[in-house]
Design an enzyme around this catalytic site. Structure first.
Site, PDB file in Angstrom:
ATOM      1  CG  MET A   1      -2.025  -1.159   1.256  1.00 44.97           C
ATOM      2  SD  MET A   1      -3.341  -1.149   1.987  1.00 44.97           S
ATOM      3  CE  MET A   1      -2.841  -0.999   3.589  1.00 44.97           C
TER       4      MET A   1
ATOM      5  CG  HIS B   1       7.124  -2.292   2.051  1.00 43.03           C
ATOM      6  ND1 HIS B   1       6.985  -0.795   2.816  1.00 43.03           N
ATOM      7  CD2 HIS B   1       5.951  -2.885   2.297  1.00 43.03           C
ATOM      8  CE1 HIS B   1       5.713  -0.986   3.171  1.00 43.03           C
ATOM      9  NE2 HIS B   1       5.062  -2.170   2.772  1.00 43.03           N
TER      10      HIS B   1
ATOM     11  CG  LEU C   1       7.166   1.384  -0.792  1.00 42.56           C
ATOM     12  CD1 LEU C   1       8.172   0.959  -2.069  1.00 42.56           C
ATOM     13  CD2 LEU C   1       6.370   0.105  -0.550  1.00 42.56           C
TER      14      LEU C   1
ATOM     15  CD  GLN D   1      -6.191  -3.886   2.718  1.00 46.15           C
ATOM     16  OE1 GLN D   1      -5.923  -4.103   1.635  1.00 46.15           O
ATOM     17  NE2 GLN D   1      -5.056  -3.783   3.883  1.00 46.15           N
TER      18      GLN D   1
ATOM     19  CG  ASP E   1       0.314  -7.190   8.290  1.00 44.29           C
ATOM     20  OD1 ASP E   1      -0.378  -6.521   8.967  1.00 44.29           O
ATOM     21  OD2 ASP E   1       0.924  -6.532   7.554  1.00 44.29           O
TER      22      ASP E   1
ATOM     23  CB  SER F   1       4.295  -0.419  10.730  1.00 42.97           C
ATOM     24  OG  SER F   1       2.915   0.140  10.230  1.00 42.97           O
ATOM     25  CB  SER F   2       3.012   2.246   6.082  1.00 43.33           C
ATOM     26  OG  SER F   2       3.795   1.412   5.240  1.00 43.33           O
ATOM     27  NE  ARG F   3      -2.718   1.757   9.830  1.00 43.72           N
ATOM     28  CZ  ARG F   3      -2.773   0.621   9.181  1.00 43.72           C
ATOM     29  NH1 ARG F   3      -1.878  -0.123   8.898  1.00 43.72           N
ATOM     30  NH2 ARG F   3      -4.035   0.369   8.319  1.00 43.72           N
TER      31      ARG F   3
END
Ligand code: PAF
Length: 283
Positions: free
Chosen positions: A30, A37, A33, A61, A151, A186-188
């Site tokens: 998503m 990733h 990166l 999602q 995940d 994490s991207s978050r």
């Protein structure tokens, strides 16, 4: 690196690749990166003739609209990173290209995997993941596809979908990448405030302690201990911690020597939701 925005263009290009009998590795993302990733992409590059990465923030999602709106979008940097690792193809479609005017999910039966953990707290999430991953597999038709173990539930669900729908792709699970202080990449993470970013490594610290405790204590005791540690924490809020069997993802009470277990956790750092997991030893 070739960049395609439409299904038709990428399919035409990949058809010519398949005609040359070349293998295709695929990493769906998503965007936003990070090194995690890139580790998947590097693996795909090493093991396949052509590597395709997709960047698509999949609306179906997200159970939380604010999370979708605020999901980090860093296309220019992503493109540079992909070029720096010599990625061959980037697929970057619009929402309309994927969903047309019908932004909705298919309904999947993942034999109960979808009702555990994330499934309990993120309504419809795995139908959204199943819908987009299946659609992307149909477009790219990869030989192998790479997913991170952060995940882990998603990884098991994708494997289940591939099996149930008899999709001709091998799913490769890859280890979690961590920052130096242990926080799972994490991207978050880029959305964490300074204080929450400083607090977040507590999650992995607790997971490591839980793993140690699981060597001598039962799953219920370990779970209660973790819950207690988070109750005492000044700013992090535990959503769930559970010890589950790797295949069924069912929470366990008693450990058996022939099974593989993992501890799974979801934590709110303010309004940012972080997940992590760790492999456990059962003896
Ligand atoms: O893990 C992710 O980034 C997403 O869930 C995925 C697999 C790219 C599907 O949108």
């Amino acid at each position: 690196m070739k960049i395609f925005n439409t299904k038709q263009e990428i399919k035409a290009f990949l058809t010519s690749i398949k005609e040359e009998n070349k293998s295709i590795g695929f990493v769906p993302t998503m965007g936003a990166l990070h090194e995690g990733h890139l580790s998947l992409i590097k693996k795909a590059i090493k093991k396949n003739d052509i590597t395709v990465v997709s960047i698509f923030v999949n609306p179906t999602q997200f159970n939380n609209q604010e999370d979708l709106i605020k999901y980090p979008k860093t296309f220019d940097n992503d493109k540079k990173l992909l070029e720096s690792v010599s990625c061959d193809v980037l697929f970057f479609p619009s929402v309309k290209e994927i969903y047309n005017d019908n932004i909705s999910s298919e309904k999947f039966d993942f034999d109960g995997l979808e009702h555990q953990m994330e499934g309990k707290f993120r309504d419809g999430h795995f139908n959204g993941v199943g819908t987009i991953v299946k659609a992307l597999f149909e477009i790219v038709e990869p030989n192998k596809a790479y997913f991170g173990q952060k995940d882990f539930q998603q990884l098991q669900i994708v494997k289940k979908m591939v099996k149930k729908h008899r999709l001709n792709v091998k799913i490769k699970g890859c280890p979690i990448f961590r920052e130096n202080d242990g926080l799972a990449m994490s991207s978050r993470n880029t959305r964490l405030s300074k204080d929450y970013r400083a607090a977040a490594p507590f999650i992995y610290k607790i997971l490591k302690k839980a793993r140690k405790k699981f060597g001598t204590e039962n799953a219920i005791n370990v779970t209660e201990w973790v819950e207690k540690q988070f109750k005492k924490h000044p700013i992090l809020d535990l959503e769930y911690f559970t010890i589950a069997e790797e295949k069924s993802l069912e929470t366990i009470k008693i450990k058996k020597s022939n099974k593989k277990y993992r501890a799974f956790i979801a934590v709110f750092a303010g309004d940012i939701r972080l997940i992590d997991n760790i492999r456990l030893k059962n003896h």
